[in-house]
Design a protein around this motif. Sequence first.
Motif, mmCIF file in Angstrom:
data_model
loop_
_atom_site.group_PDB
_atom_site.id
_atom_site.type_symbol
_atom_site.label_atom_id
_atom_site.label_comp_id
_atom_site.label_asym_id
_atom_site.label_seq_id
_atom_site.Cartn_x
_atom_site.Cartn_y
_atom_site.Cartn_z
ATOM 1 N N ASP A 24 -65.573 -27.527 41.081
ATOM 2 C CA ASP A 24 -66.377 -26.578 41.853
ATOM 3 C C ASP A 24 -65.663 -25.245 42.043
ATOM 4 O O ASP A 24 -66.291 -24.262 42.435
ATOM 5 C CB ASP A 24 -66.716 -27.170 43.229
ATOM 6 N N ALA A 25 -64.375 -25.205 41.787
ATOM 7 C CA ALA A 25 -63.594 -23.971 41.954
ATOM 8 C C ALA A 25 -63.733 -23.040 40.749
ATOM 9 O O ALA A 25 -63.115 -21.977 40.716
ATOM 10 C CB ALA A 25 -62.124 -24.322 42.177
ATOM 11 N N TRP A 26 -64.553 -23.417 39.794
ATOM 12 C CA TRP A 26 -64.624 -22.666 38.539
ATOM 13 C C TRP A 26 -65.006 -21.198 38.728
ATOM 14 O O TRP A 26 -64.375 -20.311 38.172
ATOM 15 C CB TRP A 26 -65.575 -23.333 37.552
ATOM 16 N N MET A 27 -66.036 -20.928 39.488
ATOM 17 C CA MET A 27 -66.499 -19.536 39.612
ATOM 18 C C MET A 27 -65.412 -18.646 40.212
ATOM 19 O O MET A 27 -65.167 -17.541 39.710
ATOM 20 C CB MET A 27 -67.782 -19.458 40.447
ATOM 21 N N ALA A 28 -64.753 -19.117 41.258
ATOM 22 C CA ALA A 28 -63.676 -18.338 41.872
ATOM 23 C C ALA A 28 -62.517 -18.166 40.901
ATOM 24 O O ALA A 28 -61.933 -17.082 40.788
ATOM 25 C CB ALA A 28 -63.197 -19.009 43.158
ATOM 26 N N ALA A 29 -62.189 -19.225 40.168
ATOM 27 C CA ALA A 29 -61.101 -19.156 39.198
ATOM 28 C C ALA A 29 -61.443 -18.171 38.082
ATOM 29 O O ALA A 29 -60.623 -17.336 37.695
ATOM 30 C CB ALA A 29 -60.817 -20.542 38.610
ATOM 31 N N LYS A 30 -62.664 -18.267 37.563
ATOM 32 C CA LYS A 30 -63.084 -17.382 36.474
ATOM 33 C C LYS A 30 -63.028 -15.917 36.911
ATOM 34 O O LYS A 30 -62.485 -15.076 36.196
ATOM 35 C CB LYS A 30 -64.496 -17.745 36.011
ATOM 36 N N GLN A 31 -63.540 -15.638 38.080
ATOM 37 C CA GLN A 31 -63.524 -14.255 38.571
ATOM 38 C C GLN A 31 -62.104 -13.763 38.804
ATOM 39 O O GLN A 31 -61.763 -12.638 38.442
ATOM 40 C CB GLN A 31 -64.351 -14.144 39.845
ATOM 41 N N GLY A 32 -61.276 -14.610 39.395
ATOM 42 C CA GLY A 32 -59.899 -14.206 39.685
ATOM 43 C C GLY A 32 -59.087 -13.950 38.425
ATOM 44 O O GLY A 32 -58.392 -12.935 38.313
ATOM 45 N N PHE A 33 -59.182 -14.857 37.460
ATOM 46 C CA PHE A 33 -58.422 -14.683 36.221
ATOM 47 C C PHE A 33 -58.991 -13.544 35.378
ATOM 48 O O PHE A 33 -58.241 -12.844 34.701
ATOM 49 C CB PHE A 33 -58.355 -15.991 35.435
ATOM 50 N N ALA A 34 -60.296 -13.355 35.407
ATOM 51 C CA ALA A 34 -60.886 -12.235 34.668
ATOM 52 C C ALA A 34 -60.417 -10.908 35.248
ATOM 53 O O ALA A 34 -60.086 -9.972 34.512
ATOM 54 C CB ALA A 34 -62.413 -12.325 34.704
ATOM 55 N N ARG A 35 -60.367 -10.829 36.572
ATOM 56 C CA ARG A 35 -59.873 -9.619 37.230
ATOM 57 C C ARG A 35 -58.401 -9.376 36.861
ATOM 58 O O ARG A 35 -58.009 -8.267 36.540
ATOM 59 C CB ARG A 35 -60.027 -9.783 38.748
ATOM 60 N N LEU A 36 -57.612 -10.446 36.901
ATOM 61 C CA LEU A 36 -56.182 -10.333 36.591
ATOM 62 C C LEU A 36 -55.960 -9.923 35.134
ATOM 63 O O LEU A 36 -55.240 -8.962 34.851
ATOM 64 C CB LEU A 36 -55.488 -11.669 36.866
ATOM 65 N N LEU A 37 -56.589 -10.644 34.213
ATOM 66 C CA LEU A 37 -56.380 -10.372 32.790
ATOM 67 C C LEU A 37 -57.116 -9.127 32.314
ATOM 68 O O LEU A 37 -56.725 -8.508 31.331
ATOM 69 C CB LEU A 37 -56.794 -11.589 31.961
ATOM 70 N N GLY A 38 -58.182 -8.751 33.014
ATOM 71 C CA GLY A 38 -58.934 -7.541 32.663
ATOM 72 C C GLY A 38 -58.267 -6.276 33.156
ATOM 73 O O GLY A 38 -58.671 -5.169 32.790
ATOM 74 N N ARG A 39 -57.256 -6.432 33.992
ATOM 75 C CA ARG A 39 -56.451 -5.311 34.497
ATOM 76 C C ARG A 39 -57.277 -4.196 35.113
ATOM 77 O O ARG A 39 -56.998 -3.007 34.936
ATOM 78 C CB ARG A 39 -55.560 -4.764 33.397
#
Length: 151
Positions: A24-39
């Motif tokens: 269930d943590a997928w959406m938060a994880a996806k957004q967080g890692f996308a923000r981090l890796l998307g710089r």
Amino acid sequence: MVSEALAALAAAGGTALVSAMTTDAWMAAKQGFARLLGRGEPEQQQAVEQRLERARQDLAGKSDAALERARAEQAAAWRLRLSDLLEDDPAAEADLRALVAALGVPGSSSSGEVRQQVLGFDHAQQAVQGHGAQNVSFGGEGNRRDEQRDG
């Protein structure tokens, strides 16, 4: 080349990310890692989100050994991406640490209770290997060798 501590952080990040893909943590994880890796760049962030979603879909429908193999491959791939990020942008360390802490590091707790019963006599030794809380007690049922002699 990143330091050993940053390499461990990248590995923890990859593992946390892949583990979150099926929770269930997928959406938060996806957004967080996308923000981090998307710089901070919207186009890059969107591209990372799409890549993350493809990675998640790669795990869907797999089970048992195939799922574990796919998870390991995904974790290794994301570990490398995160390691590259940390090498290029050392300031990203704090953000990655926060993401890993928020998701929890999979594998840091046991999946269940493990019991080990060992009987040893004379000069026997017992070794316990693992992680987490461990309780070792000696005695309990008494010295069975003495009980056998008395009987």
